[in-house]
Design a protein around this motif. Sequence first.
Motif, PDB file in Angstrom:
ATOM      1  N   VAL A 207       0.849  -1.184   0.000  1.00 30.93           N
ATOM      2  CA  VAL A 207       0.000   0.000   0.000  1.00 30.93           C
ATOM      3  C   VAL A 207       0.884   1.232   0.000  1.00 30.93           C
ATOM      4  CG1 VAL A 207      -0.175   0.062   2.524  1.00 30.93           C
ATOM      5  CG2 VAL A 207      -1.994   1.072   1.141  1.00 30.93           C
ATOM      6  N   GLN A 208       0.383   2.307  -0.564  1.00 28.07           N
ATOM      7  CA  GLN A 208       1.127   3.566  -0.553  1.00 28.07           C
ATOM      8  C   GLN A 208       0.990   4.262   0.794  1.00 28.07           C
ATOM      9  OE1 GLN A 208      -0.266   5.865  -3.949  1.00 28.07           O
ATOM     10  NE2 GLN A 208       1.458   5.124  -5.184  1.00 28.07           N
ATOM     11  N   ALA A 209       1.962   5.065   1.114  1.00 25.71           N
ATOM     12  CA  ALA A 209       1.900   5.842   2.342  1.00 25.71           C
ATOM     13  C   ALA A 209       0.611   6.658   2.369  1.00 25.71           C
ATOM     14  CB  ALA A 209       3.113   6.763   2.437  1.00 25.71           C
ATOM     15  N   GLY A 210      -0.015   6.670   3.550  1.00 24.02           N
ATOM     16  CA  GLY A 210      -1.291   7.342   3.703  1.00 24.02           C
ATOM     17  C   GLY A 210      -2.491   6.442   3.488  1.00 24.02           C
ATOM     18  N   GLY A 211      -2.245   5.244   2.980  1.00 25.63           N
ATOM     19  CA  GLY A 211      -3.322   4.312   2.706  1.00 25.63           C
ATOM     20  C   GLY A 211      -3.732   3.516   3.920  1.00 25.63           C
ATOM     21  N   SER A 212      -4.640   2.570   3.682  1.00 28.16           N
ATOM     22  CA  SER A 212      -5.202   1.766   4.766  1.00 28.16           C
ATOM     23  C   SER A 212      -5.187   0.288   4.400  1.00 28.16           C
ATOM     24  CB  SER A 212      -6.648   2.183   5.050  1.00 28.16           C
ATOM     25  OG  SER A 212      -6.729   3.519   5.485  1.00 28.16           O
ATOM     26  N   LEU A 213      -5.116  -0.528   5.425  1.00 25.78           N
ATOM     27  CA  LEU A 213      -5.281  -1.966   5.303  1.00 25.78           C
ATOM     28  C   LEU A 213      -6.013  -2.464   6.534  1.00 25.78           C
ATOM     29  CD1 LEU A 213      -1.777  -3.309   4.108  1.00 25.78           C
ATOM     30  CD2 LEU A 213      -3.910  -3.364   2.800  1.00 25.78           C
ATOM     31  N   ARG A 214      -6.724  -3.577   6.384  1.00 24.56           N
ATOM     32  CA  ARG A 214      -7.310  -4.240   7.538  1.00 24.56           C
ATOM     33  C   ARG A 214      -6.797  -5.669   7.591  1.00 24.56           C
ATOM     34  NH1 ARG A 214     -13.458  -5.635   9.570  1.00 24.56           N
ATOM     35  NH2 ARG A 214     -13.354  -7.227   7.929  1.00 24.56           N
ATOM     36  N   LEU A 215      -6.138  -5.974   8.678  1.00 26.13           N
ATOM     37  CA  LEU A 215      -5.657  -7.331   8.908  1.00 26.13           C
ATOM     38  C   LEU A 215      -6.706  -8.115   9.693  1.00 26.13           C
ATOM     39  CD1 LEU A 215      -1.957  -6.671   9.960  1.00 26.13           C
ATOM     40  CD2 LEU A 215      -2.932  -6.853   7.661  1.00 26.13           C
ATOM     41  N   SER A 216      -6.789  -9.393   9.379  1.00 24.75           N
ATOM     42  CA  SER A 216      -7.670 -10.295  10.110  1.00 24.75           C
ATOM     43  C   SER A 216      -6.854 -11.454  10.666  1.00 24.75           C
ATOM     44  CB  SER A 216      -8.762 -10.851   9.196  1.00 24.75           C
ATOM     45  OG  SER A 216      -9.577  -9.827   8.689  1.00 24.75           O
ATOM     46  N   CYS A 217      -7.307 -11.962  11.770  1.00 25.87           N
ATOM     47  CA  CYS A 217      -6.672 -13.142  12.366  1.00 25.87           C
ATOM     48  C   CYS A 217      -7.797 -14.079  12.792  1.00 25.87           C
ATOM     49  CB  CYS A 217      -5.810 -12.745  13.555  1.00 25.87           C
ATOM     50  SG  CYS A 217      -5.140 -14.135  14.483  1.00 25.87           S
ATOM     51  N   ALA A 218      -7.929 -15.177  12.068  1.00 29.50           N
ATOM     52  CA  ALA A 218      -8.979 -16.145  12.339  1.00 29.50           C
ATOM     53  C   ALA A 218      -8.445 -17.244  13.253  1.00 29.50           C
ATOM     54  CB  ALA A 218      -9.480 -16.751  11.036  1.00 29.50           C
ATOM     55  N   ALA A 219      -9.209 -17.546  14.272  1.00 29.01           N
ATOM     56  CA  ALA A 219      -8.795 -18.545  15.252  1.00 29.01           C
ATOM     57  C   ALA A 219      -9.659 -19.793  15.154  1.00 29.01           C
ATOM     58  CB  ALA A 219      -8.881 -17.966  16.658  1.00 29.01           C
ATOM     59  N   SER A 220      -9.062 -20.913  15.415  1.00 28.27           N
ATOM     60  CA  SER A 220      -9.805 -22.167  15.498  1.00 28.27           C
ATOM     61  C   SER A 220      -9.267 -22.954  16.679  1.00 28.27           C
ATOM     62  CB  SER A 220      -9.663 -22.974  14.216  1.00 28.27           C
ATOM     63  OG  SER A 220      -8.306 -23.283  13.963  1.00 28.27           O
ATOM     64  N   GLY A 221     -10.077 -23.852  17.168  1.00 23.95           N
ATOM     65  CA  GLY A 221      -9.654 -24.625  18.322  1.00 23.95           C
ATOM     66  C   GLY A 221     -10.522 -24.308  19.513  1.00 23.95           C
ATOM     67  N   ARG A 222      -9.895 -24.037  20.613  1.00 16.95           N
ATOM     68  CA  ARG A 222     -10.630 -23.777  21.839  1.00 16.95           C
ATOM     69  C   ARG A 222     -11.369 -22.447  21.777  1.00 16.95           C
ATOM     70  NH1 ARG A 222      -7.418 -24.967  27.214  1.00 16.95           N
ATOM     71  NH2 ARG A 222      -9.493 -24.496  27.974  1.00 16.95           N
ATOM     72  N   THR A 223     -12.218 -22.207  22.723  1.00 16.36           N
ATOM     73  CA  THR A 223     -13.094 -21.045  22.736  1.00 16.36           C
ATOM     74  C   THR A 223     -12.299 -19.749  22.603  1.00 16.36           C
ATOM     75  OG1 THR A 223     -14.592 -22.251  24.193  1.00 16.36           O
ATOM     76  CG2 THR A 223     -14.919 -19.875  23.992  1.00 16.36           C
ATOM     77  N   PHE A 224     -12.575 -19.049  21.519  1.00 19.50           N
ATOM     78  CA  PHE A 224     -11.822 -17.842  21.194  1.00 19.50           C
ATOM     79  C   PHE A 224     -11.929 -16.803  22.297  1.00 19.50           C
ATOM     80  CE2 PHE A 224      -9.730 -14.877  18.595  1.00 19.50           C
ATOM     81  CZ  PHE A 224     -10.450 -13.698  18.542  1.00 19.50           C
ATOM     82  N   SER A 225     -13.092 -16.681  22.884  1.00 17.80           N
ATOM     83  CA  SER A 225     -13.304 -15.642  23.898  1.00 17.80           C
ATOM     84  C   SER A 225     -12.516 -15.892  25.180  1.00 17.80           C
ATOM     85  CB  SER A 225     -14.791 -15.527  24.235  1.00 17.80           C
ATOM     86  OG  SER A 225     -15.290 -16.765  24.707  1.00 17.80           O
ATOM     87  N   SER A 226     -11.854 -17.034  25.272  1.00 18.42           N
ATOM     88  CA  SER A 226     -11.019 -17.327  26.436  1.00 18.42           C
ATOM     89  C   SER A 226      -9.636 -16.703  26.328  1.00 18.42           C
ATOM     90  CB  SER A 226     -10.848 -18.840  26.595  1.00 18.42           C
ATOM     91  OG  SER A 226     -12.081 -19.487  26.786  1.00 18.42           O
ATOM     92  N   TYR A 227      -9.325 -16.112  25.169  1.00 12.71           N
ATOM     93  CA  TYR A 227      -7.976 -15.628  24.909  1.00 12.71           C
ATOM     94  C   TYR A 227      -7.924 -14.115  24.764  1.00 12.71           C
ATOM     95  CZ  TYR A 227      -6.931 -20.501  23.891  1.00 12.71           C
ATOM     96  OH  TYR A 227      -6.762 -21.853  23.978  1.00 12.71           O
ATOM     97  N   ALA A 228      -6.992 -13.516  25.472  1.00 11.30           N
ATOM     98  CA  ALA A 228      -6.603 -12.153  25.131  1.00 11.30           C
ATOM     99  C   ALA A 228      -5.794 -12.221  23.842  1.00 11.30           C
ATOM    100  CB  ALA A 228      -5.775 -11.548  26.248  1.00 11.30           C
ATOM    101  N   MET A 229      -5.909 -11.187  23.031  1.00 11.28           N
ATOM    102  CA  MET A 229      -5.265 -11.188  21.719  1.00 11.28           C
ATOM    103  C   MET A 229      -4.358  -9.981  21.565  1.00 11.28           C
ATOM    104  SD  MET A 229      -6.510 -13.905  20.351  1.00 11.28           S
ATOM    105  CE  MET A 229      -5.910 -13.690  18.672  1.00 11.28           C
ATOM    106  N   GLY A 230      -3.296 -10.197  20.822  1.00  7.65           N
ATOM    107  CA  GLY A 230      -2.381  -9.100  20.545  1.00  7.65           C
ATOM    108  C   GLY A 230      -1.926  -9.120  19.098  1.00  7.65           C
ATOM    109  N   TRP A 231      -1.549  -7.962  18.616  1.00 10.74           N
ATOM    110  CA  TRP A 231      -0.882  -7.825  17.323  1.00 10.74           C
ATOM    111  C   TRP A 231       0.538  -7.332  17.583  1.00 10.74           C
ATOM    112  CZ3 TRP A 231      -2.422  -9.455  12.648  1.00 10.74           C
ATOM    113  CH2 TRP A 231      -3.778  -9.684  12.433  1.00 10.74           C
ATOM    114  N   PHE A 232       1.468  -7.950  16.884  1.00 13.44           N
ATOM    115  CA  PHE A 232       2.872  -7.588  16.970  1.00 13.44           C
ATOM    116  C   PHE A 232       3.414  -7.468  15.552  1.00 13.44           C
ATOM    117  CE2 PHE A 232       3.549  -8.238  21.515  1.00 13.44           C
ATOM    118  CZ  PHE A 232       2.419  -8.967  21.839  1.00 13.44           C
ATOM    119  N   ARG A 233       4.574  -6.865  15.414  1.00 11.89           N
ATOM    120  CA  ARG A 233       5.187  -6.760  14.100  1.00 11.89           C
ATOM    121  C   ARG A 233       6.696  -6.855  14.218  1.00 11.89           C
ATOM    122  NH1 ARG A 233       3.818  -0.383  12.762  1.00 11.89           N
ATOM    123  NH2 ARG A 233       5.306   0.544  14.232  1.00 11.89           N
TER     124      ARG A 233
END
Length: 123
Positions: free
Chosen positions: A12-38
């Motif tokens: 993407v060009q500077a000034g633009g936008s993106l939306r990242l998604s992270c899909a989870a499977s397995g145990r109950t998703f709501s049991s987990y705190a989530m973080g994004w790192f880079r």
Amino acid sequence: QVQLVESGGGLVQAGGSLRLSCAASGRTFSSYAMGWFRQGPGKEREFVARISRSGGMTYYADSVKGRFTISRDNAKSTVYLQMNSLKPEDTAVYYCAADPVYYGSRWMEYDYWGQGTQVTVSS
């Protein structure tokens, strides 16, 4: 255990936008705190944003505050990272992470990780 798969990265060009998604499977998703790192080229992994199990609490790194928004949909077992006003220094591989106990900014404390998605911001 939970499995995480990121998507939504790209070029993407500077000034633009993106939306990242992270899909989870397995145990109950709501049991987990989530973080994004880079991890940029030649850099250490760094914290970007985190969200509590219910989604009621969020926290951001100073470098992205006001530009990025983390959210989650527990019904869809997915966490999102909306990235606006992107800068070349945002170029990195972005990872989502999950933990059933820890809710913080230290990447080494998270137990589960996705494979990462590349975000490249051109100037």
